[in-house]
Scaffold this motif. Structure first.
Motif, short mmCIF file in Angstrom:
data_model
loop_
_atom_site.label_atom_id
_atom_site.label_comp_id
_atom_site.label_asym_id
_atom_site.label_seq_id
_atom_site.Cartn_x
_atom_site.Cartn_y
_atom_site.Cartn_z
N PRO A 38 0.83 -1.73 0.40
CA PRO A 38 0.14 -0.16 0.02
C PRO A 38 0.77 1.29 -0.09
O PRO A 38 0.37 2.16 -0.74
CB PRO A 38 -0.51 -0.19 1.37
CG PRO A 38 -0.64 -1.50 1.79
CD PRO A 38 0.51 -1.99 0.85
N ILE A 39 1.88 1.66 0.50
CA ILE A 39 2.63 2.15 0.98
C ILE A 39 3.55 3.01 -0.49
O ILE A 39 3.20 3.44 -1.59
CB ILE A 39 4.38 2.18 1.90
CG1 ILE A 39 3.47 2.11 3.19
CG2 ILE A 39 4.70 3.41 1.86
CD1 ILE A 39 4.45 2.12 4.43
N ARG A 41 2.19 1.52 -3.55
CA ARG A 41 0.73 2.68 -4.22
C ARG A 41 0.33 3.73 -3.97
O ARG A 41 0.63 4.12 -5.00
CB ARG A 41 -0.27 1.58 -4.59
CG ARG A 41 -0.27 -0.07 -4.79
CD ARG A 41 -1.43 -0.44 -4.54
NE ARG A 41 -2.36 -0.83 -3.74
CZ ARG A 41 -2.02 -1.15 -2.25
NH1 ARG A 41 -1.46 -2.84 -2.53
NH2 ARG A 41 -2.52 -1.68 -2.00
N HIS A 42 0.72 4.13 -2.72
CA HIS A 42 0.71 5.22 -2.78
C HIS A 42 1.88 6.30 -3.04
O HIS A 42 1.39 7.24 -3.36
CB HIS A 42 0.08 5.71 -0.98
CG HIS A 42 0.49 7.01 -0.22
ND1 HIS A 42 -1.16 8.02 -0.49
CD2 HIS A 42 0.94 7.95 -0.27
CE1 HIS A 42 -0.84 8.76 0.00
NE2 HIS A 42 0.54 9.33 -0.05
N ARG A 43 2.89 6.20 -2.95
CA ARG A 43 3.97 6.36 -3.58
C ARG A 43 4.00 7.43 -5.14
O ARG A 43 3.63 8.07 -5.48
CB ARG A 43 4.83 6.06 -3.34
CG ARG A 43 5.53 6.42 -1.92
CD ARG A 43 6.64 5.94 -1.22
NE ARG A 43 8.38 5.88 -2.21
CZ ARG A 43 9.04 5.53 -2.45
NH1 ARG A 43 9.12 4.69 -2.66
NH2 ARG A 43 10.07 6.34 -3.26
N ALA A 45 1.26 6.54 -7.39
CA ALA A 45 0.10 7.24 -7.35
C ALA A 45 0.53 9.27 -7.03
O ALA A 45 0.04 9.27 -8.02
CB ALA A 45 -1.33 7.56 -6.49
N GLY A 46 0.34 9.09 -6.35
CA GLY A 46 1.53 10.67 -6.46
C GLY A 46 2.37 10.86 -6.80
O GLY A 46 2.62 12.47 -7.46
N ARG A 70 -6.36 -1.97 -7.02
CA ARG A 70 -5.35 -1.24 -6.43
C ARG A 70 -3.83 -0.19 -7.60
O ARG A 70 -3.53 0.40 -6.94
CB ARG A 70 -4.38 -2.30 -6.76
CG ARG A 70 -4.60 -3.70 -5.28
CD ARG A 70 -3.63 -4.34 -5.17
NE ARG A 70 -3.88 -5.36 -4.08
CZ ARG A 70 -3.90 -6.04 -3.41
NH1 ARG A 70 -2.33 -5.95 -2.67
NH2 ARG A 70 -4.16 -7.01 -2.18
N VAL A 73 -6.06 5.68 -9.70
CA VAL A 73 -5.63 6.96 -9.14
C VAL A 73 -6.69 8.16 -8.87
O VAL A 73 -7.01 8.08 -10.26
CB VAL A 73 -4.62 7.40 -9.90
CG1 VAL A 73 -3.83 8.71 -9.86
CG2 VAL A 73 -3.20 6.56 -9.61
#
Length: 186
Positions: A38-39, A41-43, A45-46, A70, A73
């Protein structure tokens, strides 16, 4: 006079639309080496939001066909992917909500090595091929794939991805030792 006003109004609307969308297409591509965290994926997406491309192509997603959620975005609702069941390889194409995209044809393999989409982007024909070539035998794989897809390839085709192909003989060898004293390869 009425006709000129109507044409001027249409030109203004077109210019405004171009100012919002832009007269060009920007494409970014990234080998993400897995998106199960998840971390991470978040990075990713950012990073996608920060780059703000028209199209984002990802390789080595390591997701299963059921993991499309998953890849979400905000601002990129159109998500096309090719994955295999073992969560190896995997490619994805995300298309910005800011553009008018319509898919006409999608081709992909069950191993998650490539996806090809044919469609229209801002009413212009486009074919996009996103490739993740295997680490061994990459040149042969890419050549064979392009032969298989040759009927789909034209002047509006864009090929992106991780082709795993060395650019120079030095790139080909990974276990070389460099002598720090004179920077020569042993």
């Amino acid at each position: 006079m009425g006709r000129e006003t109507k044409e001027t109004e249409e030109n203004r609307k077109t210019r405004h639309k171009m100012a919002v969308v832009g007269p060009h297409v920007s494409i970014i591509t990234l080998n993400v080496n897995g998106l199960n965290s998840p971390i991470k994926r978040h990075r990713v997406a950012g990073w996608i939001k920060e780059q703000d491309p028209t199209i984002c192509c990802l390789q080595e997603t390591h997701l299963s066909p059921k993991d499309k959620h998953r890849l979400r975005v905000k601002g990129w609702r159109t998500i096309l992917q090719a994955n295999n069941e073992q969560k190896k390889a995997g490619v994805a194409i995300l298309i910005s909500d800011k553009v008018d995209f319509k898919a006409k044809q999608i081709k992909k393999d069950k191993e998650g090595q490539y996806i090809m989409i044919k469609g229209t982007l801002q009413q212009e024909d486009i074919t996009l091929i996103n490739i993740y070539a295997p680490n061994t035998g990459a040149p042969k794989f890419v050549k064979q794939l392009l032969i298989e897809l040759k009927e789909d390839i034209n002047n509006n085709t864009i090929i992106v991805g991780d082709l795993n192909t060395p650019l120079t003989p030095m790139d080909r060898t990974s276990r070389q030792k460099i002598n720090k004293g004179n920077n020569r390869i042993k």
